[in-house]
Motif scaffolding. Structure first.
Motif, PDB file in Angstrom:
ATOM      1  N   ALA A  12      -8.808   8.602 -11.161  1.00  0.00           N
ATOM      2  CA  ALA A  12      -9.801   9.624 -11.540  1.00  0.00           C
ATOM      3  C   ALA A  12      -9.135  11.002 -11.624  1.00  0.00           C
ATOM      4  O   ALA A  12      -9.384  11.770 -12.561  1.00  0.00           O
ATOM      5  CB  ALA A  12     -10.950   9.638 -10.525  1.00  0.00           C
ATOM      6  N   GLU A  13      -8.279  11.280 -10.663  1.00  0.00           N
ATOM      7  CA  GLU A  13      -7.611  12.595 -10.653  1.00  0.00           C
ATOM      8  C   GLU A  13      -6.647  12.728 -11.839  1.00  0.00           C
ATOM      9  O   GLU A  13      -6.651  13.745 -12.536  1.00  0.00           O
ATOM     10  CB  GLU A  13      -6.858  12.766  -9.328  1.00  0.00           C
ATOM     11  N   ALA A  14      -5.876  11.678 -12.081  1.00  0.00           N
ATOM     12  CA  ALA A  14      -4.893  11.734 -13.176  1.00  0.00           C
ATOM     13  C   ALA A  14      -5.576  11.885 -14.531  1.00  0.00           C
ATOM     14  O   ALA A  14      -5.076  12.581 -15.416  1.00  0.00           O
ATOM     15  CB  ALA A  14      -4.018  10.479 -13.153  1.00  0.00           C
TER      16      ALA A  14
ATOM     17  N   LEU B 168      -9.286   1.445  -3.494  1.00  0.00           N
ATOM     18  CA  LEU B 168     -10.026   2.712  -3.581  1.00  0.00           C
ATOM     19  C   LEU B 168      -9.070   3.889  -3.716  1.00  0.00           C
ATOM     20  O   LEU B 168      -9.352   4.851  -4.450  1.00  0.00           O
ATOM     21  CB  LEU B 168     -10.929   2.880  -2.350  1.00  0.00           C
ATOM     22  N   ASN B 169      -7.929   3.816  -3.043  1.00  0.00           N
ATOM     23  CA  ASN B 169      -6.928   4.870  -3.205  1.00  0.00           C
ATOM     24  C   ASN B 169      -6.405   4.911  -4.637  1.00  0.00           C
ATOM     25  O   ASN B 169      -6.214   5.996  -5.202  1.00  0.00           O
ATOM     26  CB  ASN B 169      -5.770   4.653  -2.220  1.00  0.00           C
ATOM     27  N   LYS B 170      -6.178   3.752  -5.240  1.00  0.00           N
ATOM     28  CA  LYS B 170      -5.714   3.735  -6.641  1.00  0.00           C
ATOM     29  C   LYS B 170      -6.784   4.296  -7.582  1.00  0.00           C
ATOM     30  O   LYS B 170      -6.471   4.991  -8.551  1.00  0.00           O
ATOM     31  CB  LYS B 170      -5.357   2.297  -7.056  1.00  0.00           C
TER      32      LYS B 170
ATOM     33  N   GLU C 267      -6.392   0.839 -13.511  1.00  0.00           N
ATOM     34  CA  GLU C 267      -5.325  -0.165 -13.625  1.00  0.00           C
ATOM     35  C   GLU C 267      -5.069  -0.829 -12.286  1.00  0.00           C
ATOM     36  O   GLU C 267      -4.412  -0.274 -11.404  1.00  0.00           O
ATOM     37  CB  GLU C 267      -4.052   0.494 -14.164  1.00  0.00           C
ATOM     38  N   LEU C 268      -5.623  -2.017 -12.150  1.00  0.00           N
ATOM     39  CA  LEU C 268      -5.456  -2.819 -10.943  1.00  0.00           C
ATOM     40  C   LEU C 268      -5.032  -4.212 -11.372  1.00  0.00           C
ATOM     41  O   LEU C 268      -5.309  -4.639 -12.498  1.00  0.00           O
ATOM     42  CB  LEU C 268      -6.784  -2.934 -10.180  1.00  0.00           C
TER      43      LEU C 268
END
Lengths: 168, 168
Positions: free
Chosen positions: A31-33, A24-26, A158-159
């Motif tokens: 989303a921000e990037a 979730l942090n990634k 990207e995971l």
């Protein structure tokens, strides 16, 4: 050392929850990037009649807290299911981690044959602790973490498998 | 009865494999009823850099057969990964079920501390049996069954959570 109900539950849920938090942090960073409204991911689903991402995270949390509490014969805390942002969902997962960490091996070991009663479709269903863990709680937990991962991958985050499995 | 490594592995994999077989049978029936080329489902994926459905099924099979064999200290059979149709994928799952059923509790119990060595990214990695089961084999197994389910749901196959969890 012989396998125990504690070892097969609490640390297993903790690993999965830590991965879920990292995933979730990634997603939030992605989303921000990319300057994409985070709500696009939070509300994404793989089929019109499947749950959106926020609900997947809530159910994964419920599977973990419900299982350790029931195996220990403790009350299951009710969380309000009101999360609508990444920080709120991550906080939900972290709160679940803290809850699971509050149980000792002594509270859960020996729960193989403890009766666990659940409301399922309005009716009470009773399981042996061991059957509850392996046929319901763990598969359900992994289902909702994997589907969270799948929703995010489908939407371009990207995971990799190592984000799901955690450090080995 | 005290939890054992056998109970935490072979019957757990068998439940998941039975569900996977049932899910694939429903998908095949759906393709036939809707007159959709089954290859559309077999080759479907949720992201360009995720595996298609056929590979998801093969890896779920590998996770199950690899885990029970390694915990028992037996050779892991290599299956050729050539399945391209629903009947072939279902046969792969059924073959895996037969293989897992071939192990007795006596072969797997006591494997908590047995060393399990895997090739990972070209290097040998050794795990304790219990850590291998709970941090790698089971999460990986459920990941690939859930992703098979998610691919099919995303493509309109009518499945529900009970198809994944099996009879409770």
């Amino acid at each position: 050392m012989t396998l125990s109900m504690y070892q097969a539950s609490a640390p297993v849920f903790l690993r999965g929850l830590e991965s879920l938090s990292a995933i979730l942090n990634k997603a939030a960073a992605h989303a921000e990037a990319k300057k994409i409204d985070p709500a696009v991911f939070i509300n994404a689903r793989l089929a019109p009649d499947m749950f959106a991402l926020a609900r997947q995270v809530q159910i994964a949390s419920d599977a973990a807290k419900g299982c350790v509490a029931r195996l220990a014969g403790a009350d299951v805390p009710s969380y309000p299911d009101t999360e609508t942002t990444f920080p709120e969902l991550i906080a939900r997962v972290e709160k679940t981690i803290t809850f699971v960490k509050g149980f000792s091996a002594g509270q859960i070991d020996g729960s193989e044959d403890r009766n666990v009663t659940l409301k399922m479709r309005g009716a009470d269903r009773t399981f042996r602790g061991q059957a509850y863990l392996f046929t319901l709680a763990l598969p359900n937990f992994y289902f909702h973490i994997t589907t969270t991962y799948d929703i995010l991958r489908h939407n371009g985050v990207e995971l990799g498998k190592s984000d799901y499995l955690g450090a080995l």
